[in-house]
Scaffold this active site. Structure first.
Site, mmCIF file in Angstrom:
data_model
loop_
_atom_site.group_PDB
_atom_site.id
_atom_site.type_symbol
_atom_site.label_atom_id
_atom_site.label_comp_id
_atom_site.label_asym_id
_atom_site.label_seq_id
_atom_site.Cartn_x
_atom_site.Cartn_y
_atom_site.Cartn_z
ATOM 1 N N ASP A 72 -7.229 -6.625 5.752
ATOM 2 C CA ASP A 72 -6.596 -5.710 4.785
ATOM 3 C C ASP A 72 -6.423 -4.305 5.346
ATOM 4 O OD1 ASP A 72 -5.870 -6.949 2.404
ATOM 5 O OD2 ASP A 72 -7.872 -6.779 1.516
ATOM 6 N N ARG A 102 -13.961 -5.037 2.770
ATOM 7 C CA ARG A 102 -13.131 -4.015 3.429
ATOM 8 C C ARG A 102 -13.956 -2.898 4.081
ATOM 9 N NH1 ARG A 102 -7.623 -2.043 0.781
ATOM 10 N NH2 ARG A 102 -7.502 -1.339 2.936
ATOM 11 N N ARG A 151 -11.674 0.196 -8.829
ATOM 12 C CA ARG A 151 -12.099 0.448 -7.455
ATOM 13 C C ARG A 151 -12.937 1.734 -7.369
ATOM 14 N NH1 ARG A 151 -9.205 -2.742 -3.661
ATOM 15 N NH2 ARG A 151 -8.819 -4.720 -4.709
ATOM 16 N N HIS A 180 -5.213 0.176 -8.311
ATOM 17 C CA HIS A 180 -5.243 1.499 -7.677
ATOM 18 C C HIS A 180 -4.216 2.374 -8.382
ATOM 19 C CE1 HIS A 180 -6.740 -0.145 -3.561
ATOM 20 N NE2 HIS A 180 -7.684 0.644 -4.031
ATOM 21 N N CYS A 276 0.786 1.792 -0.019
ATOM 22 C CA CYS A 276 -0.484 1.249 0.493
ATOM 23 C C CYS A 276 -0.491 1.197 2.021
ATOM 24 C CB CYS A 276 -0.718 -0.155 -0.038
ATOM 25 S SG CYS A 276 -0.744 -0.265 -1.817
HETATM 26 N N1 ARG Z 1 -5.671 -6.264 -0.462
HETATM 27 C C1 ARG Z 1 -5.849 -4.846 -0.590
HETATM 28 C C2 ARG Z 1 -7.000 -4.579 -1.557
HETATM 29 O O1 ARG Z 1 -7.111 -5.289 -2.517
HETATM 30 C C3 ARG Z 1 -4.589 -4.199 -1.064
HETATM 31 C C4 ARG Z 1 -4.673 -2.724 -1.070
HETATM 32 C C5 ARG Z 1 -3.493 -2.075 -1.657
HETATM 33 N N2 ARG Z 1 -3.527 -0.692 -1.372
HETATM 34 C C6 ARG Z 1 -3.240 0.294 -2.226
HETATM 35 N N3 ARG Z 1 -3.293 1.513 -1.795
HETATM 36 N N4 ARG Z 1 -2.986 0.044 -3.492
HETATM 37 O O2 ARG Z 1 -7.766 -3.669 -1.373
#
Ligand code: ARG
Length: 303
Positions: A72, A102, A151, A180, A276
């Site tokens: 990612d 991550r 998040r 996000h 992203c």
């Molecule tokens: N697969 C990544 C996650 O879930 C996607 C991130 C998307 N990034 C963003 N800035 N919205 O963290």
């Protein structure tokens, strides 16, 4: 003719990560499906196209090396919050990812940022302390606006405000597919922004709409099916994912923006789009975000 609103002063210098190791190895958002893998060749071609589009528009791109254990990492927006201090020095507040899957990205990104001449700091590490993912943070008006919930944790807003000496306005994200802030909010210039109010609880949606003099309000369907809020703005050009709603594009044209579409469909499989993939590092403290003695966190009243 109405006067053009001032162009955003940031958004011309980006950090990106090559998609060499982009895969769907786990599912940490509703878009990710292990049975729906990206086409490696197409993903690379789309990423290269995005880089050249940003450069053609006068933006610059610095590239952080990828890690083969970090599928990612290509979503570079989440590596950290890039800033320029009032004295001109670069600084990055490193993300503290919500999911362990991550967290190793930071082990490469943090030393890379240091080598690039920027200082770095943390709000939390190794799973301990507040989570902060930089895709949740934007400069807007007199403050940083920060999404929290899926998040970023509310506590991280306090760290940001006091560590940076800025005002932070929190908005509570409740929609699991707009996990996000950058999936639901996109500053366009000093008066206009894309806003998908369905991402937030009622008080936060109202607060965000109140902050934007002329919002382009997106339906959940528009935001979710096309990732159109996950766009970037270079000067007066909006770089949008291909297939963004024509209604949205015509409104942007009416506001005197150029729109350039880039197809990043392979990256939608991981739950991210243009924003992203591109992390702006030219947000300047004291210019784009006013400094406030001691910092301040403002939250909408809970309903
Ligand atoms: N697969 C990544 C996650 O879930 C996607 C991130 C998307 N990034 C963003 N800035 N919205 O963290």
């Amino acid at each position: 003719m109405p006067e053009l609103a001032a162009t955003l002063a940031w958004g011309r210098r980006y950090v990106m990560v090559r998609p060499d190791h982009f895969r769907i190895d786990y599912a940490i958002n509703p878009y990710m499906d292990l049975d729906h893998q990206p086409d490696q060749g197409l993903a690379m071609a789309q990423w290269v196209d995005l880089v050249s589009t940003v450069e053609r528009l006068g933006g610059t791109v610095e590239v952080v090396p990828p890690r083969d254990d970090a599928p990612d990492m290509v979503y570079a927006m989440n590596l950290g919050l890039g800033l320029v201090r009032p004295d001109g020095a670069g600084h990055v507040v490193m993300s503290h990812m919500r999911y362990a899957e991550r967290r190793m990205e930071i082990l490469t990104a943090q030393p890379w940022f240091e080598r690039s001449g920027r200082s770095t700091s943390y709000v939390g590490r190794d799973g301990v302390g507040a989570h902060l993912e930089a895709g949740d943070v934007f400069a807007w008006g007199d403050a940083l606006v920060a999404g929290f919930g899926p998040r970023t944790e509310e506590l991280a807003l306090k760290h940001l405000a006091t560590d940076l000496g800025v005002r932070v306005r929190g908005v509570r994200i409740t929609h699991p597919a707009m996990y996000h802030l950058d999936l639901a909010f996109c500053p366009l210039d000093e008066r206009h922004a894309l806003v998908a109010p369905g991402a937030f609880d009622a008080a936060s949606a109202a607060a965000l709409l109140e902050l934007v003099p002329e919002p382009l309000v997106l339906t959940d369907h528009e935001a979710l099916s096309t990732f159109c809020a996950n766009s970037i703005v270079v000067g007066r050009t909006v770089v949008m994912p291909a297939g963004s709603p024509t209604r949205v594009m015509s409104q942007l044209a009416e506001w005197d923006f150029e729109v350039v579409e880039v197809d990043v469909s392979e990256f939608h499989k991981g739950g991210g789009s243009i924003r992203c993939l591109t992390n702006p590092v030219d947000l300047t403290l004291g210019r784009d975000v006013p400094l406030v003695d001691g910092g301040q966190v403002l939250l909408p009243a809970l309903d």
